[in-house]
Write a protein that holds these residues in place. Structure first.
Motif, PDB file in Angstrom:
ATOM      1  N   ASP A 123      35.702  47.251  45.995  1.00 15.56           N
ATOM      2  CA  ASP A 123      35.684  48.010  47.576  1.00 15.56           C
ATOM      3  C   ASP A 123      36.323  49.217  47.025  1.00 15.56           C
ATOM      4  O   ASP A 123      36.707  48.750  46.099  1.00 15.56           O
ATOM      5  CB  ASP A 123      36.327  47.256  48.282  1.00 15.56           C
ATOM      6  N   PRO A 124      35.689  50.288  47.666  1.00 16.49           N
ATOM      7  CA  PRO A 124      36.518  51.735  47.371  1.00 16.49           C
ATOM      8  C   PRO A 124      37.496  51.821  48.202  1.00 16.49           C
ATOM      9  O   PRO A 124      38.133  51.299  48.818  1.00 16.49           O
ATOM     10  CB  PRO A 124      35.315  52.254  48.196  1.00 16.49           C
ATOM     11  N   GLU A 125      38.169  53.340  46.639  1.00 16.13           N
ATOM     12  CA  GLU A 125      40.154  53.518  47.220  1.00 16.13           C
ATOM     13  C   GLU A 125      40.544  51.474  47.144  1.00 16.13           C
ATOM     14  O   GLU A 125      41.749  51.427  48.102  1.00 16.13           O
ATOM     15  CB  GLU A 125      40.240  53.578  48.776  1.00 16.13           C
ATOM     16  N   ASN A 126      40.472  51.381  45.784  1.00 13.81           N
ATOM     17  CA  ASN A 126      41.192  50.414  45.140  1.00 13.81           C
ATOM     18  C   ASN A 126      41.767  50.881  43.486  1.00 13.81           C
ATOM     19  O   ASN A 126      40.468  51.655  42.920  1.00 13.81           O
ATOM     20  CB  ASN A 126      40.900  49.008  45.020  1.00 13.81           C
ATOM     21  N   TYR A 127      42.499  50.183  43.526  1.00 11.96           N
ATOM     22  CA  TYR A 127      42.497  50.233  41.664  1.00 11.96           C
ATOM     23  C   TYR A 127      43.060  48.766  40.869  1.00 11.96           C
ATOM     24  O   TYR A 127      43.720  48.411  42.225  1.00 11.96           O
ATOM     25  CB  TYR A 127      43.638  51.007  41.409  1.00 11.96           C
ATOM     26  N   PHE A 128      42.930  48.566  39.687  1.00 11.65           N
ATOM     27  CA  PHE A 128      43.964  48.303  39.001  1.00 11.65           C
ATOM     28  C   PHE A 128      44.265  48.648  37.699  1.00 11.65           C
ATOM     29  O   PHE A 128      43.405  49.157  36.966  1.00 11.65           O
ATOM     30  CB  PHE A 128      44.087  46.146  38.649  1.00 11.65           C
ATOM     31  N   THR A 129      45.559  48.098  37.446  1.00 11.80           N
ATOM     32  CA  THR A 129      46.612  48.221  35.746  1.00 11.80           C
ATOM     33  C   THR A 129      45.921  47.022  35.305  1.00 11.80           C
ATOM     34  O   THR A 129      46.560  46.038  34.804  1.00 11.80           O
ATOM     35  CB  THR A 129      47.539  49.096  35.819  1.00 11.80           C
ATOM     36  N   ALA A 130      46.249  47.495  33.741  1.00  9.30           N
ATOM     37  CA  ALA A 130      45.880  46.810  32.312  1.00  9.30           C
ATOM     38  C   ALA A 130      46.085  47.314  31.299  1.00  9.30           C
ATOM     39  O   ALA A 130      46.937  49.050  31.281  1.00  9.30           O
ATOM     40  CB  ALA A 130      44.279  46.016  32.457  1.00  9.30           C
ATOM     41  N   GLU A 131      46.269  46.292  30.086  1.00  7.15           N
ATOM     42  CA  GLU A 131      46.639  47.087  28.770  1.00  7.15           C
ATOM     43  C   GLU A 131      45.567  47.275  28.022  1.00  7.15           C
ATOM     44  O   GLU A 131      45.283  45.714  27.567  1.00  7.15           O
ATOM     45  CB  GLU A 131      47.874  46.657  28.556  1.00  7.15           C
ATOM     46  N   VAL A 132      45.192  47.772  27.179  1.00  9.63           N
ATOM     47  CA  VAL A 132      43.996  47.720  26.278  1.00  9.63           C
ATOM     48  C   VAL A 132      45.265  47.952  24.671  1.00  9.63           C
ATOM     49  O   VAL A 132      45.153  49.683  23.974  1.00  9.63           O
ATOM     50  CB  VAL A 132      42.969  48.581  26.077  1.00  9.63           C
ATOM     51  N   ALA A 133      45.353  46.917  23.632  1.00 10.14           N
ATOM     52  CA  ALA A 133      45.878  47.015  22.827  1.00 10.14           C
ATOM     53  C   ALA A 133      46.927  47.524  22.700  1.00 10.14           C
ATOM     54  O   ALA A 133      47.283  49.034  21.375  1.00 10.14           O
ATOM     55  CB  ALA A 133      44.630  47.428  21.633  1.00 10.14           C
TER      56      ALA A 133
END
Length: 411
Positions: free
Chosen positions: A99-109
């Protein structure tokens, strides 16, 4: 396709001995990164019949892991989530990253990232590091049309522009247009979202190769997330990948899995950046009906095990898919992230089946944890340095090591 190996078959010894010390390369950090200029040679013969396995130092030396972060993990496509990733609620409605105007965070190495869907519906990815003092731009996930740094309140739009900078009056030569969020490459396959730090890396489709066609027999539409389990294992990340890439150990270490598959016809096919293990579902025998988890004729007629360089496994069974992301925590500690996806995952009638499938997968994982932990201990032994490959059963491991050599041989 591959770098030309410096090794050649020798009738007496088989291969030349390992030559280069990992100490030739310093650990990776911002202060030492410019010094990482030499190729790192693994000295694995491209002919599996002649090759010795990796020297043990490649599994035990922290300096090598630092180089792998820079030359492998930041130059390859990393799975970071799915299009059904929950982002919270807006106006009483559950929202996802689709859906528009959404986010999530994560890590890559170890690198913090943020994945957003902007107002126009474009999926984007950025470094989750504020351009001011390196604070996190966002935490967790949510439904927002701007992102405000959690440290000093610098504010960014979802397309990465810096629009808010409190109390910067008096700062000379300050140009907001040059200090937006640092963009990363983002692509999708089916519902899976991948991120890459390297602007010049081949596209995701090159890494996937023929997987979309090879997995066409499975119905991806309608898959729902069922469960995630994290396992921390006392081994180098490559030990775990090596173990995944061969079925050689199945008859010894996995009695439950051995009942399900036709081991005699188990094989591994290698491609440019991935490999596929074919494990046909074993025919039913008289008296084993109660012991079998997967019955022939119950859907997909084989378990498909895909590995995508360097650290993603995609396991496709007749009734579910699981992903396995391998995250190095140190030279001798690895996080493995399992996520399971089913159709109608929330249906009460499917809960017993889902629980059984996850328990079966967990059983195999627990057996692999013991194997990998013991191998890591053996790699530290003064009596071991290198071994040999089974030509019939370990071509997938050899393929992995050749790719390692290709990437670590770059600067």
């Amino acid at each position: 396709m591959w770098r030309t190996s410096r090794l050649r078959c020798d009738r007496k010894s088989g291969v030349e001995p390992f030559a280069q010390s990992a100490q030739d390369e310093p650990p990776h950090s911002k202060s030492t990164e410019p010094m990482i200029t030499k190729p790192l040679h693994l000295d694995v013969n491209e002919q599996i019949e002649c090759a010795q396995t990796l020297a043990s130092r490649f599994y035990t030396d922290p300096a090598i892991l630092a180089i792998e972060h820079a030359r492998i993990f930041q130059r390859t496509w990393q799975l970071v989530g799915t299009l059904s990733h929950a982002c919270g609620e807006a106006n009483g409605t559950a929202r996802t990253i689709a859906d528009p105007e959404n986010y999530f965070t994560a890590e890559v190495a170890g690198e913090p990232i943020i994945v957003v869907r902007d107002k126009q519906g474009t999926l984007r990815a950025f470094s989750n590091v504020c351009r001011h003092r390196a604070g996190p731009i966002a935490l967790g996930s949510g439904c927002k049309n701007v992102l405000r740094c959690q440290y000093h309140g610098w504010t960014y739009t979802l397309d990465g522009k810096l629009v808010g900078t409190p109390d910067v009056e008096g700062v000379e030569f300050f140009d907001r247009s040059t200090m937006g969020m640092v963009p990363l490459r983002v692509e999708t396959w089916e519902q899976f979202i991948f991120v890459n730090f390297d602007a010049s890396a081949p596209p995701l489709r090159d890494f996937l190769g023929q997987i979309p066609q090879q997995a066409a027999g499975f119905e991806f539409a309608g898959l729902e997330f069922a469960e995630r389990r994290d396992y921390v294992i006392d081994c180098n990340w490559k030990v775990y990948v090596d173990n995944y890439l061969e079925g050689y150990h199945i008859p010894i270490a996995h009695p439950g899995l051995m009942k399900e598959i036709d081991y005699a016809n188990y094989r591994t096919d290698t491609f440019r950046y991935h490999s596929q293990q074919f494990a046909p579902i074993r025919a039913m025998k008289s008296g084993d009906d109660a012991e079998r988890f997967y019955r022939p004729g119950s859907g997909l007629q084989e378990a498909l095990y895909f590995w995508i360089f360097p650290n993603l496994m995609l396991n496709i069974y007749p009734d579910n898919i699981s992903t396995n992301v391998i995250v190095p925590l140190s030279q001798d500690k690895t996080l493995t992230i399992f996520e399971w996806f089913f159709h109608d995952a929330k249906s009460s009638k499917n809960q017993e089946r889902i629980a059984r499938a996850i328990a079966f997968s967990d059983e195999v994982q627990q057996e692999d944890i013991v194997l990998c932990t013991n191998v890591q201990k053996g790699l530290h032994s003064s009596t071991y340095d290198r071994g040999r490959y089974s030509v019939k059963r370990e071509n997938g491991v050899h393929h992995f090591h050749m790719l390692l050599g290709e990437f670590l041989g770059q600067v």
